[in-house]
Design an enzyme around this catalytic site. Structure first.
Site, short mmCIF file in Angstrom:
data_model
loop_
_atom_site.label_atom_id
_atom_site.label_comp_id
_atom_site.label_asym_id
_atom_site.label_seq_id
_atom_site.Cartn_x
_atom_site.Cartn_y
_atom_site.Cartn_z
N HIS A 47 -0.14 -6.03 -2.85
CA HIS A 47 -0.82 -4.60 -2.77
C HIS A 47 -2.30 -4.70 -2.41
O HIS A 47 -3.00 -3.94 -2.75
CB HIS A 47 -0.59 -4.09 -4.26
N HIS A 51 -1.19 -1.27 2.58
CA HIS A 51 0.06 -1.97 2.27
C HIS A 51 1.06 -0.62 1.88
O HIS A 51 0.73 0.38 1.68
CB HIS A 51 0.33 -2.68 0.95
N ASP A 53 4.30 0.59 -0.66
CA ASP A 53 5.22 0.50 -2.02
C ASP A 53 6.62 1.03 -1.66
O ASP A 53 6.84 1.93 -1.08
CB ASP A 53 4.64 1.34 -2.95
N HIS A 57 9.13 -1.06 -6.76
CA HIS A 57 7.73 -1.25 -7.44
C HIS A 57 7.50 -0.50 -8.95
O HIS A 57 6.78 -1.36 -9.69
CB HIS A 57 6.70 -0.68 -6.53
N HIS A 162 3.83 7.96 -8.78
CA HIS A 162 4.50 6.80 -8.17
C HIS A 162 6.01 6.91 -8.42
O HIS A 162 6.88 6.76 -7.51
CB HIS A 162 4.15 5.59 -8.74
N GLU A 174 -0.73 2.80 1.00
CA GLU A 174 -2.00 3.03 0.51
C GLU A 174 -2.97 1.91 0.98
O GLU A 174 -2.89 1.00 1.87
CB GLU A 174 -1.81 2.24 -0.86
ZN LIG Z 1 0.82 -0.76 -3.88
#
Ligand SMILES: [Zn+2]
Length: 211
Positions: A47, A51, A53, A57, A162, A174
């Site tokens: 991360h 990157h 997700d 995650h 998230h 992100e």
């Molecule tokens: Zn992340």
């Protein structure tokens, strides 16, 4: 054709999430030290820097990078400018935009200015997506959402947005640097490293302006 690199550079003293290991970039061999070639070594968390997700995650057993749908990462994207005075992205704001295409959205906020000083210390009051806005994105068919700081979610509620996005297979992008991107329509090209079976991966992300 114009290309805009929206990737944050990876280097030793770069900003990482509080508590995460700092990036370690070094040399395995150097010509200056008698080796036949220069070879770098890299040790970074998944991360660190720009990157993506994946659902794994936040959910054990959920999809990881192996089931990445590459078509999500290449295609039309809308860069949305979040006014300077807004400290949070909420559903009311998203409604007010009357967006035509929400498949891929990148939020350019006052966070981007923080990258003017690439050595700044972590800024916990960054602009982020509230749970209600995450729900809005799911309901409006968003497939990929990105933001110009280290997390899509506020520092004091880093889990809920998230969970809402990832449980609905919305991919999160992100740590973008959107300083050079004016609001509008682009083609996004974003290819994460192929880290087998993992929950996240660094990515190179660029915007392509066709007209
Ligand atoms: Zn992340």
């Amino acid at each position: 054709m114009e290309f805009i690199d929206i990737t944050v550079g990876i280097r030793n003293d770069m900003l990482v999430w509080p508590g995460d290991e700092p990036a370690k970039i070094g040399w395995e061999s150097r010509i200056a030290e008698g080796a036949i070639s220069n070879v770098s070594s890299i040790q970074i968390g998944a991360h660190v820097g720009t990157h993506i997700d994946m659902p794994l995650h936040f959910f054990d057993g959920a999809p990881n990078l192996d089931s990445l749908d590459l078509s999500v990462f290449i295609g039309q994207v809308t860069v949305v400018e979040v006014p300077e005075e807004k400290s949070r992205i909420d559903a009311t704001f998203l409604d007010s935009l009357s967006l035509v295409n929400v498949t891929r959205l990148l939020f350019k906020t006052s966070n981007s200015k923080l990258w003017n000083d690439s050595s700044h210390s972590f800024h916990p009051d960054y602009v982020a997506v509230e749970p209600g806005a995450a729900q809005w994105l799911v309901e409006h068919g968003c497939k990929l959402v990105g933001i110009d700081y280290l997390s899509i979610a506020p520092f004091n509620d880093s889990v809920t947005p998230h969970e809402i996005l990832l449980s609905n297979n919305v991919v999160i992008l992100e740590t973008l640097d959107l300083r050079d991107a004016q609001p509008g329509e682009y083609q996004l090209i974003c290819l994460p490293l192929k880290l087998e079976s993992r929950e996240a991966a660094p990515a190179r992300a660029i915007l392509m302006k066709t007209s």
